[in-house]
Design an enzyme around this catalytic site. Structure first.
Site, PDB file in Angstrom:
ATOM      1  N   CYS A  43       0.864  -1.181   0.000  1.00  0.00           N
ATOM      2  CA  CYS A  43       0.000   0.000   0.000  1.00  0.00           C
ATOM      3  C   CYS A  43       0.899   1.228   0.000  1.00  0.00           C
ATOM      4  O   CYS A  43       2.116   1.109  -0.172  1.00  0.00           O
ATOM      5  CB  CYS A  43      -0.982  -0.011   1.161  1.00  0.00           C
ATOM      6  SG  CYS A  43      -0.246   0.220   2.795  1.00  0.00           S
TER       7      CYS A  43
ATOM      8  N   CYS B  40      -4.160  -0.388  -2.411  1.00  0.00           N
ATOM      9  CA  CYS B  40      -4.728   0.942  -2.628  1.00  0.00           C
ATOM     10  C   CYS B  40      -4.522   1.330  -4.081  1.00  0.00           C
ATOM     11  O   CYS B  40      -3.600   0.859  -4.746  1.00  0.00           O
ATOM     12  CB  CYS B  40      -4.165   1.979  -1.665  1.00  0.00           C
ATOM     13  SG  CYS B  40      -2.474   2.490  -1.982  1.00  0.00           S
TER      14      CYS B  40
ATOM     15  N   CYS C  28       3.609   0.563  -8.435  1.00  0.00           N
ATOM     16  CA  CYS C  28       4.220  -0.673  -7.918  1.00  0.00           C
ATOM     17  C   CYS C  28       5.210  -1.233  -8.938  1.00  0.00           C
ATOM     18  O   CYS C  28       4.875  -1.371 -10.127  1.00  0.00           O
ATOM     19  CB  CYS C  28       3.128  -1.699  -7.627  1.00  0.00           C
ATOM     20  SG  CYS C  28       3.720  -3.112  -6.670  1.00  0.00           S
TER      21      CYS C  28
END
Length: 254
Positions: free
Chosen positions: A117, A188, A195
């Site tokens: 996250c 999220c 990412c």
């Protein structure tokens, strides 16, 4: 004279028998998706996909949530708990012996899962703790964030309420980018966009969950939001542990 009871198929059977709705259910079973992603995955026009999503939402099999990264986007989430109940109802309506048996979440080899996250202060460490609590020695689980910050005290409190001691040192996702995982799960919408890619072609899944630290109630408290998050994570991770048993056969390291 004997009478024969005539009945329609259960609601889940009627809904899922449509090929496109079944495709949508299958795609959403892998993670939360936006409409445009579903359109691309199933190769059908947006108006048709939206129509069938409304049908699935009306049956409470699918839920929608505004993206916390871009409020113009909506993520759709498959409620696996509702699906499990609907499938059990469908099976038992045909024959009592067809009620499915739950999978054993403790079976299988040791697997590697990463939760990500933004802050690594609430959602991802809570998910890490819940999966470790459920799966025990069958899983090697970690969590990280794109912008780490100290562990939120309400995350600790929400886990303690479930009998789990949350003790976590926030870490940056870049520090793990050379490690291999079977699954990488973003929690999220913001971190999904940044990412990094990981070696070994892990299964990448997105769970669209709002930041509980930003959900302040009328009393100025965030703890109720952390409690709701813990409940939703526990539901999702319950189904994840059922998949871990077969994951070792599905994923091949390269």
């Amino acid at each position: 004279m004997a009478t024969v009871e005539m009945s329609e198929p259960p609601p889940f059977v009627r809904l899922a028998s449509d090929p496109l709705r079944w495709r949508l259910l299958r795609e959403l079973s892998h993670g939360d998706r936006r409409v445009r992603e579903l359109v691309e995955l199933v190769g059908q026009p947006q108006n048709l996909v939206s129509y069938h999503l409304r049908k699935l939402r009306a049956a409470e099999l699918v839920r929608a949530r505004r993206s916390s990264f871009d409020g113009r986007d909506t993520y759709y989430h498959l409620d696996l708990g509702r699906c499990a109940d609907a499938l059990a109802e469908a099976g038992s309506s045909l024959h009592p012996a067809l009620v499915p048996n739950p999978a054993d979440p403790t079976a299988g080899s040791r697997l590697k899962v990463l939760f990500v996250c933004t802050g690594n202060s609430g959602r991802s460490p809570m998910a890490e703790a819940l999966l470790r609590h459920r799966a025990g020695s069958t899983v090697e689980v970690a969590s990280a964030g794109s912008h780490p910050k100290p562990l939120h005290p309400d995350a600790v409190r929400a886990m303690a309420e479930r009998g789990i001691a949350l003790d976590h040192e926030p870490s940056h996702v870049d520090g793990l980018r050379n490690r291999r995982f079977h699954w990488v799960i973003s929690l999220c919408d913001r971190v999904r966009e940044v990412c990094p890619e990981f070696p070994g072609h892990p299964r990448v899944v997105h769970w669209s969950l709002p930041d509980p630290a930003r959900e302040i109630d009328d009393a100025g408290e965030t703890y109720p939001a952390f409690r709701r998050l813990a409940a939703e994570l526990d539901r999702r991770i319950g189904f994840l542990t059922a998949q871990l048993k077969n994951l070792n056969d599905e994923v091949k390291w390269t």
